[in-house]
Scaffold this motif. Structure first.
Motif, PDB file in Angstrom:
ATOM      1  N   PHE A   4       1.104  -1.363   0.187  1.00 12.51           N
ATOM      2  CA  PHE A   4      -0.253  -0.296   0.240  1.00 12.51           C
ATOM      3  C   PHE A   4       0.750   1.221   0.166  1.00 12.51           C
ATOM      4  CE2 PHE A   4      -2.766  -3.361   1.865  1.00 12.51           C
ATOM      5  CZ  PHE A   4      -4.090  -2.690   0.730  1.00 12.51           C
ATOM      6  N   THR A   5       0.782   1.787  -1.076  1.00  9.78           N
ATOM      7  CA  THR A   5       2.027   3.187  -1.365  1.00  9.78           C
ATOM      8  C   THR A   5       1.122   4.231  -0.451  1.00  9.78           C
ATOM      9  OG1 THR A   5       0.172   4.311  -2.777  1.00  9.78           O
ATOM     10  CG2 THR A   5       2.941   2.785  -3.201  1.00  9.78           C
ATOM     11  N   SER A   6      -0.311   4.565  -0.101  1.00  9.18           N
ATOM     12  CA  SER A   6      -0.660   5.378   0.834  1.00  9.18           C
ATOM     13  C   SER A   6      -0.159   5.283   2.229  1.00  9.18           C
ATOM     14  CB  SER A   6      -2.870   5.468   0.971  1.00  9.18           C
ATOM     15  OG  SER A   6      -2.564   4.025   1.049  1.00  9.18           O
TER      16      SER A   6
ATOM     17  N   ASP B 246      -1.427   1.704  -4.632  1.00 10.54           N
ATOM     18  CA  ASP B 246      -1.842   0.867  -4.140  1.00 10.54           C
ATOM     19  C   ASP B 246      -2.026  -0.396  -4.260  1.00 10.54           C
ATOM     20  OD1 ASP B 246      -1.785   2.478  -1.674  1.00 10.54           O
ATOM     21  OD2 ASP B 246      -4.220   2.713  -1.705  1.00 10.54           O
TER      22      ASP B 246
ATOM     23  N   SER C  38      -2.181  -3.816  -3.879  1.00 15.55           N
ATOM     24  CA  SER C  38      -2.045  -4.196  -3.256  1.00 15.55           C
ATOM     25  C   SER C  38      -2.401  -6.049  -3.279  1.00 15.55           C
ATOM     26  CB  SER C  38      -3.199  -4.369  -2.029  1.00 15.55           C
ATOM     27  OG  SER C  38      -4.660  -4.630  -2.631  1.00 15.55           O
TER      28      SER C  38
ATOM     29  N   SER D 186      -5.022  -1.905  -8.929  1.00 14.33           N
ATOM     30  CA  SER D 186      -4.866  -0.693  -7.629  1.00 14.33           C
ATOM     31  C   SER D 186      -5.843  -0.492  -6.969  1.00 14.33           C
ATOM     32  CB  SER D 186      -4.624   0.319  -8.898  1.00 14.33           C
ATOM     33  OG  SER D 186      -4.163   2.378  -8.130  1.00 14.33           O
ATOM     34  N   GLU D 187      -5.700  -0.301  -5.891  1.00  8.83           N
ATOM     35  CA  GLU D 187      -6.968  -0.709  -4.400  1.00  8.83           C
ATOM     36  C   GLU D 187      -7.068   0.687  -4.224  1.00  8.83           C
ATOM     37  OE1 GLU D 187      -8.341  -2.334  -0.317  1.00  8.83           O
ATOM     38  OE2 GLU D 187      -6.323  -3.189  -1.868  1.00  8.83           O
ATOM     39  N   THR D 188      -7.902   1.805  -4.929  1.00  3.32           N
ATOM     40  CA  THR D 188      -8.325   2.844  -4.265  1.00  3.32           C
ATOM     41  C   THR D 188      -9.457   2.724  -4.852  1.00  3.32           C
ATOM     42  OG1 THR D 188      -7.655   3.455  -6.949  1.00  3.32           O
ATOM     43  CG2 THR D 188      -6.012   3.939  -5.513  1.00  3.32           C
TER      44      THR D 188
ATOM     45  N   SER E  76       1.165  -6.293   1.041  1.00  6.91           N
ATOM     46  CA  SER E  76       0.437  -6.724   0.901  1.00  6.91           C
ATOM     47  C   SER E  76      -0.260  -8.395   0.386  1.00  6.91           C
ATOM     48  CB  SER E  76      -0.996  -5.517   0.864  1.00  6.91           C
ATOM     49  OG  SER E  76      -0.802  -5.327  -0.359  1.00  6.91           O
TER      50      SER E  76
END
Length: 351
Positions: free
Chosen positions: A20-22, A51, A53, A66-68, A346
């Motif tokens: 997760f980059t966030s 993200d 993940s 991209s879990e956005t 993740s």
């Protein structure tokens, strides 16, 4: 195999770690894997996609969700030491995709927030094209804070290749669908209801293809099911705990892995921060908890078996590491063998 190399003179394959980059993650990391010791050595990475993940590998192309909020998938060339983005991310027409899988020339994503499954055709170079279809789930569960609507958490093909299975935490159910490889249309075939409030998260099949094991997130249990690949029917047989009796405090199971010979299965449990070891009956119809061991960090979001079947890898999201364990072939009990730093880890996949 693409991506092979050497580590300290020993043959190695490649591992890819999502994060997760966030939350401070480095995006997608590539690492060499020493097949003798299980050790990982990072060779490069890419933070080009937010993200990433969950990952899936298809030859020289690595796919990532991209879990956005907007939801997208991205493709990377992994023939070099570091993943290289192949164009811009492709929207999935769904929110917060948490899982993806490859089937019949298509990429499928489970979109958690929107409670749907998206099918994207793959181009000849392996990159995803715009969505061909979106199948929206419907329903609720009794845990108001987590089950006010559908939350698709996993999608995967069954071992026979006839069916696509999606696991929904919000509706306490597993859906069985048929995929038209020509049009990319996903059609609902049937839905199996699990015990209300269990919050199914991920599913894994027995290597014989006759049973499936559903790991529940909202209650720390495993639901054993019979799987009929001809009829496309999933039948629950019973539940078994993945934490010892008397365990206090919240426990949120995350991922399940079945041994290649079907004798054991392992589950990662967040909160409790353990790896559960379950022994499986010879026919696959029952599983029993035999041991738990510390996961080597905090909040194990993912658990993966390495390519030789001798090592398990836990992606510990909150402690920011990937820990590997040597598996005792007689007892199935894993023993910690090493770890590397991987902030907000993740997912781990191999190829």
């Amino acid at each position: 195999m693409s991506g092979t190399g050497t580590v300290q003179g020993r043959n190695a394959v490649r591992a890819y770690i999502g994060s997760f980059t966030s939350a401070g993650g480095r995006g997608v990391l590539a690492a060499d894997v020493d097949v003798e010791t299980g050790a990982l050595t990072v060779t490069g990475g890419s933070d080009a996609v937010a993200d990433p993940s969950f990952l899936a590998l298809a030859g020289p192309v690595l796919h990532a969700v991209s879990e956005t909020g907007a939801g997208a998938v991205a493709a990377f060339d992994v023939t070099g030491p570091a993943p290289r983005p192949l164009g811009a991310p492709t929207p999935v027409d769904g929110e917060a995709p948490t899982h993806l899988a490859l089937a019949a020339g298509h990429l499928l994503t489970a979109n958690y927030t929107s409670g749907s499954v998206t099918v994207l055709p793959l181009a000849e170079d392996g990159t995803p094209r715009p969505a061909a279809s979106v199948l929206r789930h419907d329903g609720t569960g009794p845990v108001a804070a987590r089950q006010a609507g559908p939350h698709a958490h996993q999608v995967l093909p069954d071992p026979s290749g006839r069916w696509i299975v999606s696991v929904d935490l919000g509706t306490d159910s597993v859906r069985i669908c048929a995929l038209d490889p020509g049009t990319g249309t996903l059609t609902l075939h049937g839905e199996t209801a699990l015990r209300p409030g269990t919050g199914p998260r991920h599913l894994a099949f027995h290597p014989a293809g006759t049973h499936a094991y559903v790991l529940n997130e909202l209650e720390p249990t495993l639901t054993v099911c019979r799987w009929d690949a001809v009829a496309g029917v999933l039948e629950p047989l019973g539940e078994t705990p993945v934490v010892p009796e008397g365990t206090t405090g919240p426990s949120y199971p995350s991922e399940i892995v079945v041994a290649p010979d079907g004798r054991f299965l392992w589950a990662a449990v967040r909160g409790d921060d353990t790896l559960a070891v379950l022994a499986v009956d010879p026919d696959g119809a029952k599983a029993a908890l035999v041991a738990t061991v510390p996961c080597g960090g905090t909040w194990p979001r993912d658990l993966t078996l390495g390519p030789t079947g001798r090592y398990l890898y836990a992606a510990n999201e909150r402690s920011g590491d990937v820990t590997w364990f040597a598996v005792d072939p007689e007892t199935g009990i894993p023993a910690r063998a090493g770890a590397i730093e991987a902030p907000a880890a993740s997912c781990v996949v191999f190829g």
